[in-house]
Scaffold this motif. Structure first.
Motif, PDB file in Angstrom:
ATOM      1  N   ARG A 148       1.032   4.101  -2.957  1.00  0.00           N
ATOM      2  CA  ARG A 148       0.692   5.497  -2.658  1.00  0.00           C
ATOM      3  C   ARG A 148       1.886   6.423  -2.907  1.00  0.00           C
ATOM      4  O   ARG A 148       1.742   7.538  -3.424  1.00  0.00           O
ATOM      5  N   VAL A 207       4.682  14.414  -0.028  1.00  0.00           N
ATOM      6  CA  VAL A 207       4.533  13.247   0.854  1.00  0.00           C
ATOM      7  C   VAL A 207       4.311  13.623   2.323  1.00  0.00           C
ATOM      8  O   VAL A 207       4.156  12.734   3.162  1.00  0.00           O
ATOM      9  N   ASP A 234       0.838  -1.201   0.000  1.00  0.00           N
ATOM     10  CA  ASP A 234       0.000   0.000   0.000  1.00  0.00           C
ATOM     11  C   ASP A 234       0.875   1.255   0.000  1.00  0.00           C
ATOM     12  O   ASP A 234       0.634   2.210  -0.755  1.00  0.00           O
ATOM     13  N   LEU A 235       1.913   1.265   0.852  1.00  0.00           N
ATOM     14  CA  LEU A 235       2.817   2.412   0.921  1.00  0.00           C
ATOM     15  C   LEU A 235       3.546   2.605  -0.403  1.00  0.00           C
ATOM     16  O   LEU A 235       3.683   3.730  -0.900  1.00  0.00           O
ATOM     17  N   LEU A 275       1.350  11.964   3.956  1.00  0.00           N
ATOM     18  CA  LEU A 275       1.131  10.555   3.630  1.00  0.00           C
ATOM     19  C   LEU A 275       0.912   9.672   4.865  1.00  0.00           C
ATOM     20  O   LEU A 275       0.069   8.759   4.831  1.00  0.00           O
ATOM     21  N   ALA A 295      -2.635   8.718   5.968  1.00  0.00           N
ATOM     22  CA  ALA A 295      -3.460   7.796   5.188  1.00  0.00           C
ATOM     23  C   ALA A 295      -3.398   6.368   5.731  1.00  0.00           C
ATOM     24  O   ALA A 295      -4.108   5.488   5.231  1.00  0.00           O
ATOM     25  N   SER A 304       2.485   6.892  -6.663  1.00  0.00           N
ATOM     26  CA  SER A 304       1.438   7.695  -7.298  1.00  0.00           C
ATOM     27  C   SER A 304       1.672   9.183  -7.066  1.00  0.00           C
ATOM     28  O   SER A 304       1.264  10.022  -7.864  1.00  0.00           O
ATOM     29  N   ARG A 305       2.389   9.513  -5.986  1.00  0.00           N
ATOM     30  CA  ARG A 305       2.651  10.920  -5.678  1.00  0.00           C
ATOM     31  C   ARG A 305       3.967  11.435  -6.249  1.00  0.00           C
ATOM     32  O   ARG A 305       4.051  12.603  -6.646  1.00  0.00           O
TER      33      ARG A 305
END
Length: 338
Positions: A179, A196, A175-176, A199, A202, A182-183
């Motif tokens: 994410r 970030v 997941d990390l 982040l 989340a 994607s950033r």
């Protein structure tokens, strides 16, 4: 301003002196070049050039040699960049395309530049601060240990082991990773901190400490102070030019050993064009008898680092400028495709 004829006389003096290593006299100039005037007129032109500091008389020789000022005018007004021939371009491309990673690209570039120009070659590694993130990989090494791998648009790869404050599961790691990429993927390094900072929020409360630790390691990697690296090659080429250095080549060799000096010589990477520094234009005293030809290189339209050559002021400037520019172009293409 010098007259067109005197500019042509200066060009002829530079070309002859670079080619023959001998001071140039008016008789030789009129024999070798179609200047369209008598030796007496050439003598007058040479006297005027000497009065204005473009040429000088070494010792008691009847001939003249260019000064730093003369070379500068030659480079700025008279010397075009000599294009590489098609076979030369193919040889450069084939040699550099065989590289397997960034270190190999830099090593091959240094070797190639030194061979093409017969000077000392200097190549700066792509700077992280001017790079773009291509991908961030996160690998689990143990329940509370993660390998962070940062891959840049220039092919540079940085690895760090992160000791986490608590165990971090594979699902949370995936997941990390998703994410994070994607950033930051395809974003400039300078933009990453702001992208970030929120982040950790989340993630579940128990995972936020680990996420913050991973992000801290990533940001530390982006701003490391020791990132400016150079590779140098062809130093032995200087021994061919012993008589071009007034006393000894030792000050030159000592200056070339100082990385800070070389970085200053190459100049700012954000200036992508060909730069020529001649003789006393080099701030370091040990390099006052040398010239430096450098150019920026990078993937896309922006330079991420510099490469260049150092040699005596009695240098084939058009050929050297052409070789440096051509090699930089191919290195940039390889980085863009890597």
């Amino acid at each position: 301003m010098l007259s067109e004829r005197r500019l042509q006389v200066l060009r002829a003096i530079v070309q002859d002196y670079v080619g023959t290593e001998e001071p140039v006299g008016s008789k030789a100039l009129t024999e070798r070049h179609k200047l369209g005037v008598s030796p007496a007129t050439v003598r007058n032109d040479m006297a005027a050039l000497e009065d204005e500091g473009f040429i000088a008389q070494p010792h008691t020789s009847a001939g003249r040699i260019p000064t730093d000022k003369g070379y500068r005018l030659f480079v700025d007004k008279l010397a075009g960049v000599k294009p590489m021939t098609a076979p030369e371009r193919r040889a450069i491309q084939n040699f550099l395309e065989g590289a397997v990673d960034l270190d190999d690209v830099v090593a091959r570039t240094v070797r190639l530049l030194a061979q093409l120009t017969r000077q000392v070659a200097v190549v700066q590694y792509p700077s992280l601060t001017r790079s773009t993130v291509r991908h961030v990989e996160l690998l689990s090494l143990a329940p509370a240990r993660v390998m962070l791998v940062l891959i840049t648009d220039t092919g540079r790869v940085e690895q760090r082991v992160v000791d986490c404050p608590a165990p971090f599961g594979e699902a949370s790691l995936a997941d990390l990773r998703a994410r994070l990429n994607s950033r930051v993927a395809n974003r400039r390094f300078a933009d990453v901190p702001g992208l970030v900072e929120d982040l950790p929020e989340a993630f579940e409360h128990e995972d936020r400490g680990t996420v913050s630790t991973v992000l801290s390691t990533l940001l530390e990697t982006l701003v490391e102070e020791n990132e400016e690296r150079l590779m140098i090659g062809g130093t032995a080429n200087l021994t061919r030019f012993g008589h071009d250095f007034p006393l000894t080549i030792r000050p030159v060799l000592e200056a070339l050993e100082e990385q800070v000096v070389l970085l200053k010589l190459l100049g700012e990477a954000k200036d992508p064009g060909v730069t020529v520094r001649i003789g006393h234009e080099n701030a370091h005293e040990g390099l006052n008898s040398t010239s430096v030809v450098s150019v920026g290189y990078g993937s896309g339209g922006e330079a991420v680092a510099k490469l260049g050559v150092v040699g005596p002021t009695r240098m084939d400037y058009p050929g050297t400028m052409g070789a440096v520019r051509a090699v930089a172009r191919y290195v940039g293409q390889i980085l863009a495709e890597s």
